[in-house]
Design a protein around this motif. Structure first.
Motif, PDB file in Angstrom:
ATOM      1  N   UNK A  44      72.707  64.812   1.909  1.00 34.08           N
ATOM      2  CA  UNK A  44      71.263  64.748   1.733  1.00 34.08           C
ATOM      3  C   UNK A  44      70.815  63.583   0.863  1.00 34.08           C
ATOM      4  N   UNK A  45      71.682  63.053  -0.013  1.00 36.12           N
ATOM      5  CA  UNK A  45      71.298  61.918  -0.843  1.00 36.12           C
ATOM      6  C   UNK A  45      71.645  60.577  -0.197  1.00 36.12           C
ATOM      7  N   UNK A  46      72.063  60.631   1.080  1.00 41.65           N
ATOM      8  CA  UNK A  46      72.407  59.407   1.782  1.00 41.65           C
ATOM      9  C   UNK A  46      71.166  58.547   2.045  1.00 41.65           C
ATOM     10  N   UNK A  47      69.991  59.198   2.124  1.00 43.86           N
ATOM     11  CA  UNK A  47      68.769  58.458   2.413  1.00 43.86           C
ATOM     12  C   UNK A  47      68.479  57.378   1.396  1.00 43.86           C
ATOM     13  N   UNK A  48      68.647  57.677   0.088  1.00 46.89           N
ATOM     14  CA  UNK A  48      68.357  56.679  -0.939  1.00 46.89           C
ATOM     15  C   UNK A  48      69.342  55.517  -0.866  1.00 46.89           C
ATOM     16  N   UNK A  49      70.616  55.809  -0.539  1.00 50.11           N
ATOM     17  CA  UNK A  49      71.601  54.729  -0.434  1.00 50.11           C
ATOM     18  C   UNK A  49      71.289  53.817   0.735  1.00 50.11           C
ATOM     19  N   UNK A  50      70.878  54.397   1.868  1.00 55.49           N
ATOM     20  CA  UNK A  50      70.585  53.605   3.064  1.00 55.49           C
ATOM     21  C   UNK A  50      69.402  52.680   2.814  1.00 55.49           C
ATOM     22  N   UNK A  51      68.345  53.228   2.177  1.00 55.66           N
ATOM     23  CA  UNK A  51      67.157  52.410   1.943  1.00 55.66           C
ATOM     24  C   UNK A  51      67.425  51.319   0.911  1.00 55.66           C
TER      25      UNK A  51
ATOM     26  N   UNK B  73      64.949  64.729  -7.511  1.00 60.97           N
ATOM     27  CA  UNK B  73      65.638  65.786  -8.234  1.00 60.97           C
ATOM     28  C   UNK B  73      65.846  67.053  -7.413  1.00 60.97           C
ATOM     29  N   UNK B  74      65.034  67.283  -6.402  1.00 60.13           N
ATOM     30  CA  UNK B  74      65.159  68.522  -5.649  1.00 60.13           C
ATOM     31  C   UNK B  74      64.783  68.306  -4.191  1.00 60.13           C
ATOM     32  N   UNK B  75      65.106  69.309  -3.376  1.00 64.24           N
ATOM     33  CA  UNK B  75      64.796  69.269  -1.952  1.00 64.24           C
ATOM     34  C   UNK B  75      63.446  69.941  -1.730  1.00 64.24           C
ATOM     35  N   UNK B  76      62.508  69.203  -1.154  1.00 64.99           N
ATOM     36  CA  UNK B  76      61.140  69.707  -0.996  1.00 64.99           C
ATOM     37  C   UNK B  76      60.874  70.303   0.376  1.00 64.99           C
ATOM     38  N   UNK B  77      61.751  70.064   1.334  1.00 65.39           N
ATOM     39  CA  UNK B  77      61.500  70.579   2.664  1.00 65.39           C
ATOM     40  C   UNK B  77      62.564  70.107   3.631  1.00 65.39           C
ATOM     41  N   UNK B  78      62.258  70.248   4.917  1.00 68.43           N
ATOM     42  CA  UNK B  78      63.179  69.807   5.971  1.00 68.43           C
ATOM     43  C   UNK B  78      62.384  69.092   7.047  1.00 68.43           C
TER      44      UNK B  78
ATOM     45  N   UNK C 221      63.329  60.997   5.891  1.00 66.43           N
ATOM     46  CA  UNK C 221      63.072  62.266   5.199  1.00 66.43           C
ATOM     47  C   UNK C 221      63.100  62.068   3.684  1.00 66.43           C
ATOM     48  N   UNK C 222      63.990  61.208   3.216  1.00 67.40           N
ATOM     49  CA  UNK C 222      64.026  60.904   1.780  1.00 67.40           C
ATOM     50  C   UNK C 222      62.731  60.218   1.350  1.00 67.40           C
ATOM     51  N   UNK C 223      62.245  59.297   2.172  1.00 66.47           N
ATOM     52  CA  UNK C 223      60.990  58.625   1.864  1.00 66.47           C
ATOM     53  C   UNK C 223      59.835  59.620   1.813  1.00 66.47           C
ATOM     54  N   UNK C 224      59.815  60.534   2.777  1.00 67.66           N
ATOM     55  CA  UNK C 224      58.758  61.544   2.801  1.00 67.66           C
ATOM     56  C   UNK C 224      58.826  62.430   1.566  1.00 67.66           C
TER      57      UNK C 224
ATOM     58  N   UNK D 238      55.980  63.169  -1.265  1.00 62.70           N
ATOM     59  CA  UNK D 238      55.542  64.514  -1.658  1.00 62.70           C
ATOM     60  C   UNK D 238      55.584  64.650  -3.178  1.00 62.70           C
ATOM     61  N   UNK D 239      56.676  64.177  -3.785  1.00 63.84           N
ATOM     62  CA  UNK D 239      56.791  64.253  -5.244  1.00 63.84           C
ATOM     63  C   UNK D 239      55.664  63.494  -5.932  1.00 63.84           C
ATOM     64  N   UNK D 240      55.410  62.262  -5.476  1.00 66.84           N
ATOM     65  CA  UNK D 240      54.379  61.442  -6.102  1.00 66.84           C
ATOM     66  C   UNK D 240      53.004  62.076  -5.941  1.00 66.84           C
TER      67      UNK D 240
END
Length: 574
Positions: free
Chosen positions: A131-138, A272-277, A313-316, A320-322
């Motif tokens: 699930x944290x792969x999104x930040x590495x890819x971007x 820091x957390x998972x907000x959805x899917x 999904x990581x970007x989304x 959501x957090x912001x």
């Protein structure tokens, strides 16, 4: 349609709709369609023209110019996410979906949530991704995979930073709908939805849904609760391919009943957390298979699509957090402002009411003793505090609402004389020297005489209060035309105790008063507001033990830009 959102400047937080096919003028003048209260913005600074689906920014000859993404422009086509700088004001340009946004209940009505056996998900998984792969890819899109994916992510990484910058002020529903639109441009899914965690119940609820093809009847998207829970529990995104041909999906609630062929489901992991899917699927389309000569469904979702989905999904999730953080901050600031306002008003009203109560007691005692002298004193005290309440309410109204000055060619010297006549009796009683020096060559000024009268009366009254306890109390008033003839000023000088440097920056804030219970803390903010409504301003200089000087400036021409104000040498009263 499009939208401008002010993210910095006096109008921060305001949003302006820009209808297509129309010209929107921007500036400080009240005649503009979009009015900015920025003293560095020209009266008619720029315009935005919507034509043929595009919006174009044009500079209208402003002195400070226009910047788009920090670059000076005379004319430029605006793109979503562009930052427009006019004076001290920064605005973000973005598109607005014209159709009505679906409510949560309507979105929920388009989602069918089913449950399967626990062992069905792992056995059908083709590929997983952390699930944290999104930040590495971007962070390194050039290392994501095939060239087509690298190209997609290179563009996505730009939008990644833009979304982080503007998401805290965008509507969350519109933002998620826009991200689904982006996904459908990159991933060949038939259905897609984003389910967010309810912050109160902890349940995951559909927040946005999108379909590749609209049908005549009511269309629903089938979401597997088992897949969703597995993804959240394992903290991994999954690609499930050829689900319909797997015999293990033949149970009563399987997705086979709804012709689901492939599924991508990824967690929306923020900082820091998972907000959805994010849930995407494809369906078996018999007509399409016949038209394309296919005997079996062809897989359309690939591992590269799964990689792209986890990045988006990581970007989304970051958006959501912001957004939630911004909303919490706005609500907190709003409540703090309400609390401060109530506290300040309570303090002032309590002091005033003490005078009313004391005066009422004197009147009551005088009536009982038939003491006319005491009754007159008590009634004068009631009237004095009644006037304070009246002034407080008027100041609050003046400060809280926009006011259109009634501009006319005004003899400023006469306005000053009228104000001096009002306070002269008080000055004489306190033995205050009033030194009035009016320029005999001062021309007529385009101004609202009532507004200038009120503002000057506030400032001159403050000056008299400042010298009340000084030896040889002195207050001077001067009018003059500035060099160049573009500005006129009224200067009020007092030889009072001066204002502490730490307090000087706050005196124009509401409910900040240096006079204790004698002031409401609204006189100076209202005075500055009245002058700024004319395109002018109120400036102050002060030295402890020496006194203070208030400089009120008005433009001589109603179309004159306030940026010409600059830093000028302040003339002294000689």
């Amino acid at each position: 349609m499009a939208r401008l959102i002010v993210i910095k400047g006096p109008d921060e937080g305001r949003q302006y709709e820009l209808p297509a096919g129309d010209s929107i003028s921007i500036g400080r003048d009240r005649n503009n369609r979009l009015v900015l209260h920025d003293t560095e913005v020209s009266r008619k600074h720029a315009e935005i023209v919507g034509l043929d689906g595009a919006f174009r920014l044009r500079d209208l000859g402003s002195a400070n110019g226009c910047l788009v993404n920090t670059k000076p422009v005379r004319e430029a086509v605006l793109l979503a996410g562009d930052h427009i700088t006019l004076g001290q004001t920064i605005m973000v340009f973005g598109s607005v979906r014209t159709e009505r946004a679906a409510s949560n209940s309507e979105i929920s009505g388009q989602i069918r949530l089913i449950t399967r056996k626990d062992d069905e998900v792992p056995s059908a998984i083709v590929k997983t991704v952390a699930e944290d792969e999104g930040s590495r890819i971007l962070a390194r899109p050039d290392q994501a995979g095939p060239q087509w994916l690298n190209d997609r992510l290179a563009s996505l990484s730009v939008m990644y930073e833009t979304t982080q910058a503007i998401s805290h002020i965008l509507d969350l529903d519109q933002l998620l709908d826009r991200i689904l639109e982006l996904i459908f441009n990159s991933i060949p899914a038939d259905h897609g939805c984003m389910m967010l965690k309810n912050q109160e119940t902890g349940e995951f609820e559909p927040q946005a849904v999108r379909f590749r093809e609209e049908t005549q009847g009511k269309q629903k998207m089938t979401v597997s609760r088992t897949i969703l829970e597995w993804v959240l529990d394992q903290r991994q995104g999954v690609l499930i391919s050829d689900a319909a041909s797997d015999a293990r999906f033949a149970s009563g609630n399987s997705i086979t009943r709804f012709s689901i062929s492939e599924v991508i489901c990824v967690p929306m992991k923020g900082r820091h957390e998972t907000h959805g899917v994010l849930f995407l699927d494809t369906v078996t389309n018999t007509k399409r298979m016949v038209a394309e000569g296919q005997a079996e469904p062809v897989a359309r979702l690939t591992e590269e699509h799964l990689t792209l989905a986890i990045a988006i999904a990581h970007q989304a999730a970051l958006a959501v957090e912001e957004t939630r953080y911004h909303n919490a901050m706005v609500q907190g600031e709003r409540m703090a402002a309400i609390g401060q306002t109530i506290a300040a008003l309570s303090h002032h009203i309590k002091n005033i009411m003490q005078g009313v109560v004391f005066g009422s007691d004197m009147v009551r005692s005088a009536m009982a003793d038939r003491d006319d002298n005491l009754m007159q004193k008590g009634w004068r005290l009631v009237e004095k505090n009644q006037a304070k309440i009246h002034d407080l309410v008027l100041d609050m109204l003046s400060f809280s609402k926009e006011r259109e000055p009634l501009i006319e060619m005004t003899d400023l010297n006469k306005v000053v004389d009228d104000v001096v006549d009002v306070v002269r009796g008080r000055a004489d009683d306190r033995k205050i020297t009033l030194d009035i020096r009016l320029s005999p060559s001062l021309p007529l000024v385009p101004a609202d005489p009532d507004g200038i009268h009120k503002a000057l009366l506030n400032i001159l009254s403050n000056a008299l209060d400042a010298v009340d306890d000084r030896e040889d109390p002195y207050v001077g008033v001067q009018t003059l035309l500035e060099e160049g003839g573009n500005w006129v000023r009224i200067v009020v000088l007092d030889h009072g105790p001066g204002i502490d440097p730490d307090t000087l920056n706050d005196i124009f804030k509401p409910f900040v008063s240096t006079k204790g219970s004698r002031g409401t803390g609204l006189g100076l903010p209202v005075s500055r507001k009245l002058f700024r409504e004319h395109g002018g301003d109120v400036q102050v200089e002060s030295k402890l033990g020496k006194g203070s000087k208030f400089i009120m400036r008005l433009p001589m021409k109603s179309h004159h830009a306030i940026e010409a104000m600059g830093t000028l040498e302040q003339p002294a009263l000689e």
